[in-house]
Write a protein that holds these residues in place. Structure first.
Motif, PDB file in Angstrom:
ATOM      1  N   ASP A 157       0.557  -1.434   0.409  1.00 25.44           N
ATOM      2  CA  ASP A 157      -0.237  -0.528  -0.350  1.00 25.44           C
ATOM      3  C   ASP A 157       0.349   1.568   0.228  1.00 25.44           C
ATOM      4  N   ARG A 158       2.382   1.437   0.261  1.00 21.01           N
ATOM      5  CA  ARG A 158       2.878   2.007   0.293  1.00 21.01           C
ATOM      6  C   ARG A 158       3.934   2.701  -0.578  1.00 21.01           C
ATOM      7  N   MET A 159       3.983   1.780  -1.429  1.00 25.37           N
ATOM      8  CA  MET A 159       4.545   2.344  -2.758  1.00 25.37           C
ATOM      9  C   MET A 159       3.224   2.947  -3.084  1.00 25.37           C
ATOM     10  N   ASN A 160       4.250   3.289  -4.734  1.00 22.71           N
ATOM     11  CA  ASN A 160       3.200   4.199  -4.939  1.00 22.71           C
ATOM     12  C   ASN A 160       2.151   3.657  -6.759  1.00 22.71           C
ATOM     13  N   ALA A 161       0.870   4.168  -7.242  1.00 23.32           N
ATOM     14  CA  ALA A 161       0.435   3.305  -7.906  1.00 23.32           C
ATOM     15  C   ALA A 161       0.886   2.512  -8.972  1.00 23.32           C
ATOM     16  N   GLU A 162       2.069   3.385  -9.724  1.00 20.81           N
ATOM     17  CA  GLU A 162       2.412   2.305 -10.737  1.00 20.81           C
ATOM     18  C   GLU A 162       4.008   0.679 -10.228  1.00 20.81           C
ATOM     19  N   ASP A 163       4.094   1.488  -9.139  1.00 22.14           N
ATOM     20  CA  ASP A 163       4.858   0.707  -8.792  1.00 22.14           C
ATOM     21  C   ASP A 163       3.887  -0.855  -7.815  1.00 22.14           C
ATOM     22  N   ARG A 164       3.236   0.145  -7.341  1.00 20.32           N
ATOM     23  CA  ARG A 164       2.438  -0.970  -6.385  1.00 20.32           C
ATOM     24  C   ARG A 164       1.147  -2.500  -7.752  1.00 20.32           C
ATOM     25  N   ALA A 165       1.070  -1.658  -8.583  1.00 17.61           N
ATOM     26  CA  ALA A 165       0.671  -2.774  -9.967  1.00 17.61           C
ATOM     27  C   ALA A 165       1.129  -3.639 -10.288  1.00 17.61           C
ATOM     28  N   VAL A 166       3.080  -2.706 -10.560  1.00 17.49           N
ATOM     29  CA  VAL A 166       3.458  -3.989 -11.326  1.00 17.49           C
ATOM     30  C   VAL A 166       4.151  -4.797  -9.852  1.00 17.49           C
ATOM     31  N   ALA A 167       4.325  -4.341  -8.398  1.00 17.27           N
ATOM     32  CA  ALA A 167       4.340  -5.246  -7.016  1.00 17.27           C
ATOM     33  C   ALA A 167       3.207  -6.363  -7.452  1.00 17.27           C
ATOM     34  N   LYS A 178       1.374  -7.401  -9.590  1.00 17.90           N
ATOM     35  CA  LYS A 178       1.137  -8.012 -10.548  1.00 17.90           C
ATOM     36  C   LYS A 178       2.563  -9.259 -10.197  1.00 17.90           C
ATOM     37  N   ALA A 179       3.656  -8.713  -9.504  1.00 17.18           N
ATOM     38  CA  ALA A 179       4.812 -10.278  -9.708  1.00 17.18           C
ATOM     39  C   ALA A 179       4.140 -11.132  -8.562  1.00 17.18           C
ATOM     40  N   ILE A 180       3.243 -10.753  -7.908  1.00 15.82           N
ATOM     41  CA  ILE A 180       3.182 -11.007  -6.491  1.00 15.82           C
ATOM     42  C   ILE A 180       2.487 -12.609  -6.540  1.00 15.82           C
ATOM     43  N   GLU A 181       1.316 -12.105  -7.538  1.00 15.62           N
ATOM     44  CA  GLU A 181       0.808 -13.409  -8.605  1.00 15.62           C
ATOM     45  C   GLU A 181       1.253 -14.039  -9.051  1.00 15.62           C
ATOM     46  N   SER A 182       1.826 -13.390 -10.336  1.00 19.02           N
ATOM     47  CA  SER A 182       2.711 -14.779 -10.614  1.00 19.02           C
ATOM     48  C   SER A 182       3.304 -15.375  -9.544  1.00 19.02           C
ATOM     49  N   VAL A 214       2.719 -16.671  -6.722  1.00 15.44           N
ATOM     50  CA  VAL A 214       2.139 -17.486  -5.750  1.00 15.44           C
ATOM     51  C   VAL A 214       2.228 -18.198  -7.213  1.00 15.44           C
ATOM     52  N   GLN A 215       1.542 -18.090  -8.163  1.00 14.30           N
ATOM     53  CA  GLN A 215       0.966 -18.957  -9.362  1.00 14.30           C
ATOM     54  C   GLN A 215       2.063 -20.026  -9.499  1.00 14.30           C
ATOM     55  N   LEU A 216       3.339 -19.562  -9.602  1.00 17.54           N
ATOM     56  CA  LEU A 216       4.099 -20.634 -10.215  1.00 17.54           C
ATOM     57  C   LEU A 216       4.990 -20.658  -9.564  1.00 17.54           C
ATOM     58  N   GLN A 217       5.013 -20.077  -7.972  1.00 19.15           N
ATOM     59  CA  GLN A 217       5.284 -21.062  -6.601  1.00 19.15           C
ATOM     60  C   GLN A 217       6.926 -20.666  -6.704  1.00 19.15           C
ATOM     61  N   LYS A 218       7.158 -19.383  -7.088  1.00 16.40           N
ATOM     62  CA  LYS A 218       8.741 -19.501  -7.351  1.00 16.40           C
ATOM     63  C   LYS A 218       8.679 -17.791  -6.719  1.00 16.40           C
ATOM     64  N   PRO A 219       9.808 -17.422  -6.290  1.00 17.59           N
ATOM     65  CA  PRO A 219      10.534 -16.828  -5.785  1.00 17.59           C
ATOM     66  C   PRO A 219      10.741 -15.449  -6.950  1.00 17.59           C
ATOM     67  N   ILE A 220      10.652 -14.316  -6.965  1.00 13.26           N
ATOM     68  CA  ILE A 220       9.931 -13.328  -7.361  1.00 13.26           C
ATOM     69  C   ILE A 220      11.005 -11.934  -7.312  1.00 13.26           C
ATOM     70  N   ASN A 221      11.606 -11.536  -7.952  1.00 19.13           N
ATOM     71  CA  ASN A 221      12.040  -9.932  -7.644  1.00 19.13           C
ATOM     72  C   ASN A 221      11.643  -8.866  -8.465  1.00 19.13           C
ATOM     73  N   PHE A 222      11.257  -7.591  -7.813  1.00 15.08           N
ATOM     74  CA  PHE A 222      11.226  -7.038  -8.260  1.00 15.08           C
ATOM     75  C   PHE A 222      11.312  -5.676  -7.764  1.00 15.08           C
ATOM     76  N   GLU A 223      11.718  -3.738  -8.229  1.00 16.83           N
ATOM     77  CA  GLU A 223      12.125  -2.992  -7.474  1.00 16.83           C
ATOM     78  C   GLU A 223      10.606  -2.095  -7.747  1.00 16.83           C
ATOM     79  N   SER A 224      11.168  -1.301  -6.104  1.00 10.49           N
ATOM     80  CA  SER A 224      10.069   0.028  -6.060  1.00 10.49           C
ATOM     81  C   SER A 224      10.676   1.203  -5.296  1.00 10.49           C
TER      82      SER A 224
END
Ligand code: ADP
Length: 589
Positions: free
Chosen positions: A243-253, A255-259, A261-271
């Motif tokens: 919630d404390r990311m700006n709207a654009e970064d939040r959307a990226v985060a 989406k990354a987390i959803e994938s 969870v789906q792939l059951q794999k760790p994921i990296n992103f920046e914000s």
């Protein structure tokens, strides 16, 4: 009173009784017992023969047979060692068997020891009861039947051994249990220690670590969240962490987390992430899903400084690139300038050649008409002097002296311009010889002025162009004799000094001197400090000296004081006596 303890004849039933030997003595157990630990059996009888008889019967058991001749002795022995069984004679002087038994029973450490009374067969029932009442376990009547006695005693021997074995096993069991218990305790302590260490990773980490649900709500977090972001734990736990990311970064985060969870794999992103003080910081996130518990393990590294440095480097690189471009441009300009200079140099060389051609023409073409003017003016004076009036003769004189001056000037210009571009071959040249030649060339002039030249030896051999060196020294000596106070005879001194690689020739006069502010300019072309009426000249003498010395890789200068005199010096590479130049000998070591 002595009792015959052992029966001489074995009854036939003895064998049968032996077969019925009490349990506890294993078949063939005699052998086994002998190998076992030996136990103590106390034999108490006041009659030595009885003791010997008992010993003979029981020695087969392979145990320690300890003998006592009285109740008192038996009690003493009981203080010192433990016994499997006591064979106690009832009738003894002093303490009899019963009294001894009573005392044995009274002591804690001996109360449990089985007592077999040995008594005469005539013993009455009362007697027997008394024995049993005192804790006797058995009675043996004399004469003793060996097998029976052995069997009975062996029962107690085995009993003690069994008891000891049981105690030993119980002890082993207890030790085993204690060991297991200790191991369990150690294991628990190890687990606690490991857990504590793991917890320390969590609490000491400078990265932000958290466990959240799939909804992003933090259930556990490490102190770095509070220290880096400045929120309280309650604030941090109150909203999904993204919630404390700006709207654009939040959307990226998200989406990354959803994938992830789906792939059951760790994921990296920046914000970017908003802090409590309103600033924002850059984070590199790793989110590892743990589907079994619907948890996200979140790691975030603060990369604010790294990104800032990267931006700085990027900016520096851009600046550098720009400067390189500018430099390239400047370089091009410089190259253009070099090209221009080269062109100019070429033009200069061309103009020098033209000048040389001009000098040549001056020397051959201009000097001829000057000499003609001089010649004809002299003819006028000599042949027509009488015809001309005073003014006419004066004019003719002026033509002669003006043309003489002009001839000097033309000669000097010629010398100067030749020095500029003629190739000079430098070779070892004797300064002494050169000075002499100069003096000879000036001889008339010196005589006319009444001037003297003093040469102080030794003078060195220098690397020079002989004609040029002569021109230099002649000009300096001539000046030294020229610039004097009228009426004062000129005196010029020439001497030299040598250092490692060079020689300095000095030309000193007693003339009018040169003030400090004029000392530099006199070496320039046409610079004169006096009018031609006071001191005639062309203003080229020292310019020729300077150019000549420099062409011979030397230096020239002057020390002077107005009204006192001047000392001109010329410094040139010198020659060693063996013929090498001092400089090359110096360089070569
Ligand atoms: P010129 O001697 O023809 O005048 P120079 O180039 O030889 O020209 O000398 C330039 C000027 O330097 C001279 O006019 C003079 O004023 C000064 N000068 C040169 N030599 C001396 C000297 N030895 N003592 C004093 N003044 C000198």
């Amino acid at each position: 009173m002595p009792n015959p303890v052992v029966a001489v004849d074995f009854p036939t039933t003895a064998d049968a009784r032996l077969d019925e030997a009490p349990a506890g003595r294993p078949p063939g157990g005699g052998e086994t017992n002998r190998e076992d630990r030996r136990v103590n059996i106390l034999l108490v009888d006041d009659t030595p023969e009885n003791l010997i008889a008992l010993e003979a019967v029981l020695s087969d058991l392979g145990q320690n047979l300890v003998k006592a001749r009285s109740g008192e002795e038996a009690l003493r022995l009981l203080l010192k060692q433990d016994f499997a069984v006591i064979l106690l004679d009832v009738n003894m002087p002093g303490l009899n068997g019963f009294e001894t038994a009573e005392m044995i029973r009274q002591r804690k450490s001996t109360e449990h020891i089985p007592i077999i009374f040995v008594s005469a067969i005539s013993t009455s029932d009362t007697h027997l009861f008394k024995g049993y009442a005192l804790g006797a376990v058995d009675y043996i009547f004399t004469p003793v039947i060996p097998e029976v006695l052995r069997s009975k005693v062996n029962v107690f021997v085995e009993l003690l051994k069994k008891t000891e074995e049981t105690a030993r096993q119980a002890e082993q069991l207890r030790a085993l249990e204690e060991k297991e218990h200790r191991e369990k305790l150690n294991e628990a302590a190890r687990r606690i220690e490991l857990q504590t260490k793991h917890n320390r990773f969590f609490t000491l980490a400078v990265d932000l670590l958290a466990i959240t649900g799939f909804d992003g709500l933090i259930s556990e977090l490490n102190p770095a969240w509070r220290t880096v972001l400045g929120y309280t734990e309650a604030e941090l736990k109150s909203r999904p962490f993204w919630d404390r990311m700006n709207a654009e970064d939040r959307a990226v985060a998200q989406k990354a987390i959803e994938s992830a969870v789906q792939l059951q794999k760790p994921i990296n992103f920046e914000s970017q992430y908003g802090c409590a003080d309103g600033s924002s910081r850059s984070f590199s996130w790793t989110v590892a899903p743990y589907p079994a518990e619907k948890l996200l393990y979140v790691f975030a590294r603060d990369v604010t400084e790294a990104r800032r440095a990267e931006n700085e480097i990027r900016k520096l690189n851009r600046d550098l690139e720009q400067r390189a471009n500018e430099l390239g441009k400047t370089n091009k300009e410089l190259q253009a300038e070099i090209a221009t200079r080269q062109r100019t140099e070429l033009a200069l060389q061309e103009s020098n050649s033209a000048l040389e051609a001009f000098s040549y023409s001056v020397s051959h073409d201009l000097r001829a008409p000057i000499r003609a003017m001089q010649g004809f003016a002299r003819v006028l004076l000599e042949d027509y002097g009488k015809v001309l009036d005073e003014t006419g003769r004066e004019c003719a004189h002026r033509i002669v002296s003006a043309s003489e001056r002009m001839d000097h000037l033309v000669k000097d210009i010629l010398v100067f311009s030749r020095l500029g571009h003629t190739k000079l071959d430098l070779s070892p040249t004797s300064v002494h010889q050169t000075v002499l030649e100069s003096v000879v060339s000036l001889e008339q002039d010196l005589k006319a002025k009444g001037a003297t030249v003093e040469i102080i030896e030794p003078l060195p051999v220098v690397i020079a162009h002989d004609t040029t060196l002569m021109q230099v020294l002649t000009n300096l000596i001539a000046n030294g004799t020229k610039f004097v106070v009228p009426g004062v005879p000129a005196h010029v001194k020439v001497w030299a000094e040598e250092d490692g690689t060079h020689a300095t020739v000095w030309v000193q006069d007693n003339g009018i001197g040169i003030s400090a502010e004029n000392q530099a300019r006199i070496f320039r072309v046409f610079e004169r400090l006096h009018g031609a009426d006071d001191y005639p000249g062309t203003g080229l003498g020292l310019a020729i000296v300077k150019k000549g010395v420099e062409r011979m890789n030397g230096e020239v200068g002057v020390d002077s004081e107005a009204g006192v005199g001047s000392r001109f010096w010329v410094k040139l590479p010198r020659m060693e006596r063996d013929g090498a130049t001092a400089e090359s000998a110096h360089d070569g070591g």
